[in-house]
Design an enzyme around this catalytic site. Sequence first.
Site, PDB file in Angstrom:
ATOM      1  N   MET A  26      47.729  40.514  41.199  1.00 29.19           N
ATOM      2  CA  MET A  26      48.150  39.986  39.902  1.00 29.19           C
ATOM      3  C   MET A  26      47.272  40.557  38.786  1.00 29.19           C
ATOM      4  O   MET A  26      47.230  40.022  37.677  1.00 29.19           O
ATOM      5  CB  MET A  26      48.118  38.459  39.892  1.00 29.19           C
ATOM      6  CG  MET A  26      49.144  37.824  40.784  1.00 29.19           C
ATOM      7  SD  MET A  26      49.690  36.177  40.258  1.00 29.19           S
ATOM      8  CE  MET A  26      48.149  35.273  40.280  1.00 29.19           C
ATOM      9  N   GLY A  27      46.553  41.651  39.100  1.00 26.47           N
ATOM     10  CA  GLY A  27      45.737  42.286  38.079  1.00 26.47           C
ATOM     11  C   GLY A  27      44.402  41.592  37.869  1.00 26.47           C
ATOM     12  O   GLY A  27      43.946  40.821  38.701  1.00 26.47           O
ATOM     13  N   LEU A  29      41.523  43.082  38.012  1.00 25.17           N
ATOM     14  CA  LEU A  29      40.968  43.523  39.286  1.00 25.17           C
ATOM     15  C   LEU A  29      39.449  43.407  39.319  1.00 25.17           C
ATOM     16  O   LEU A  29      38.761  43.634  38.328  1.00 25.17           O
ATOM     17  CB  LEU A  29      41.386  44.965  39.560  1.00 25.17           C
ATOM     18  CG  LEU A  29      42.890  45.246  39.565  1.00 25.17           C
ATOM     19  CD1 LEU A  29      43.147  46.707  39.911  1.00 25.17           C
ATOM     20  CD2 LEU A  29      43.622  44.333  40.536  1.00 25.17           C
ATOM     21  N   HIS A  30      38.951  43.076  40.502  1.00 28.32           N
ATOM     22  CA  HIS A  30      37.509  43.015  40.753  1.00 28.32           C
ATOM     23  C   HIS A  30      37.230  43.707  42.084  1.00 28.32           C
ATOM     24  O   HIS A  30      38.139  44.262  42.720  1.00 28.32           O
ATOM     25  CB  HIS A  30      37.003  41.570  40.747  1.00 28.32           C
ATOM     26  CG  HIS A  30      37.780  40.644  41.619  1.00 28.32           C
ATOM     27  ND1 HIS A  30      37.783  40.719  43.005  1.00 28.32           N
ATOM     28  CD2 HIS A  30      38.609  39.597  41.320  1.00 28.32           C
ATOM     29  CE1 HIS A  30      38.541  39.773  43.506  1.00 28.32           C
ATOM     30  NE2 HIS A  30      39.074  39.079  42.516  1.00 28.32           N
ATOM     31  N   GLY A  32      36.780  42.666  44.984  1.00 26.59           N
ATOM     32  CA  GLY A  32      37.583  42.187  46.106  1.00 26.59           C
ATOM     33  C   GLY A  32      38.875  42.969  46.238  1.00 26.59           C
ATOM     34  O   GLY A  32      39.255  43.398  47.340  1.00 26.59           O
ATOM     35  N   HIS A  33      39.563  43.175  45.115  1.00 28.31           N
ATOM     36  CA  HIS A  33      40.789  43.982  45.139  1.00 28.31           C
ATOM     37  C   HIS A  33      40.479  45.429  45.525  1.00 28.31           C
ATOM     38  O   HIS A  33      41.187  46.040  46.329  1.00 28.31           O
ATOM     39  CB  HIS A  33      41.454  43.995  43.759  1.00 28.31           C
ATOM     40  CG  HIS A  33      41.883  42.658  43.254  1.00 28.31           C
ATOM     41  ND1 HIS A  33      41.226  41.997  42.239  1.00 28.31           N
ATOM     42  CD2 HIS A  33      42.909  41.839  43.610  1.00 28.31           C
ATOM     43  CE1 HIS A  33      41.837  40.853  41.982  1.00 28.31           C
ATOM     44  NE2 HIS A  33      42.861  40.732  42.803  1.00 28.31           N
ATOM     45  N   GLY A 143      43.537  39.852  51.251  1.00 30.48           N
ATOM     46  CA  GLY A 143      42.163  39.433  51.481  1.00 30.48           C
ATOM     47  C   GLY A 143      42.081  38.085  52.169  1.00 30.48           C
ATOM     48  O   GLY A 143      42.977  37.240  52.045  1.00 30.48           O
ATOM     49  N   LEU A 180      34.495  36.285  44.853  1.00 28.24           N
ATOM     50  CA  LEU A 180      35.047  36.892  43.653  1.00 28.24           C
ATOM     51  C   LEU A 180      36.493  36.446  43.465  1.00 28.24           C
ATOM     52  O   LEU A 180      37.268  36.392  44.409  1.00 28.24           O
ATOM     53  CB  LEU A 180      34.979  38.415  43.747  1.00 28.24           C
ATOM     54  CG  LEU A 180      33.592  39.051  43.848  1.00 28.24           C
ATOM     55  CD1 LEU A 180      33.702  40.565  43.691  1.00 28.24           C
ATOM     56  CD2 LEU A 180      32.630  38.472  42.828  1.00 28.24           C
ATOM     57  N   SER A 181      36.837  36.121  42.239  1.00 34.85           N
ATOM     58  CA  SER A 181      38.179  35.647  41.903  1.00 34.85           C
ATOM     59  C   SER A 181      38.454  35.954  40.448  1.00 34.85           C
ATOM     60  O   SER A 181      37.544  35.900  39.608  1.00 34.85           O
ATOM     61  CB  SER A 181      38.293  34.138  42.141  1.00 34.85           C
ATOM     62  OG  SER A 181      39.501  33.619  41.600  1.00 34.85           O
TER      63      SER A 181
END
Length: 276
Positions: A26-27, A29-30, A32-33, A143, A180-181
């Site tokens: 969903m964009g 991005l961090h 984790g993505h 994830g 991370l979120s």
Amino acid sequence: MEIITDIAALRTRLQREPSIALVPTMGNLHEGHLSLVRIAQQNAGCTVVSIFVNRLQFAPHEDFDRYPRTQANDCQLLQKLGVDIVFLPDEKTLYPVSQEFQLLLPPLADTLEGAFRPGFFRGVAIVVLKLFNIVQPQLALFGKKDYQQLHIVRNMVQQLNLPIDIMTGETVRSEDGLALSSRNSYLSGVERQQASHLFRTLLQIKQAIERGHRDFRSLEESAESDLTSHGWQVDYIALQQRETLLPAHASDTDLVILGAARLGQIRLIDNLEISG
């Protein structure tokens, strides 16, 4: 890197790719993505990252309108990684008409996250199935941070006989343990300092079980009490069987502890796998 917004154009572009990996996001991005993107690149010749904030998985009172949208920065990050294609549809592209066809999900979808976010997993399943139909990947990356979502997507693929391999990535954490979120950006400075307490609480349960503690309900209650005493509003702390996500029994060994709680107005979720 190609940015494609149209379904027909994406399908045409992908016709010449023998192996495709999809990373749905969903964009905002961090790392984790990005860790999922790297796994995708290692396992397929073409990596497609989708960015779409899916209205169907937000309840009317939730944060759809203010959910962080950072498409320019997201594309810069993906370009640096050498991603092949970013699929960037708008709402009219994925939902050209009112979504009257729905999916009937199993009872698990109404527990844990589903009990506090009714309809959430139906919205997730619909958009993921649409993306699978559009991209037709051989593998897709999800994830472990969204553990129940991963479980439901994996079961959907299995039960609908979709020719897609679901691969997973471990939860990526800050130095203090906070998962991370994208929604971490909502936290105030003070809340951010307190936010890792959820992880530490789950870690204490994991360590207790690994030391031989088998009274799971008392561990859950103690964790809920501890979080409440530190100003959290707890939705659930639940020890479940890892394979089924049903409530765990003392004789079970492959476990996962899942938690969801609010710190101020911000709702955080986390989980830890346990071999007890």
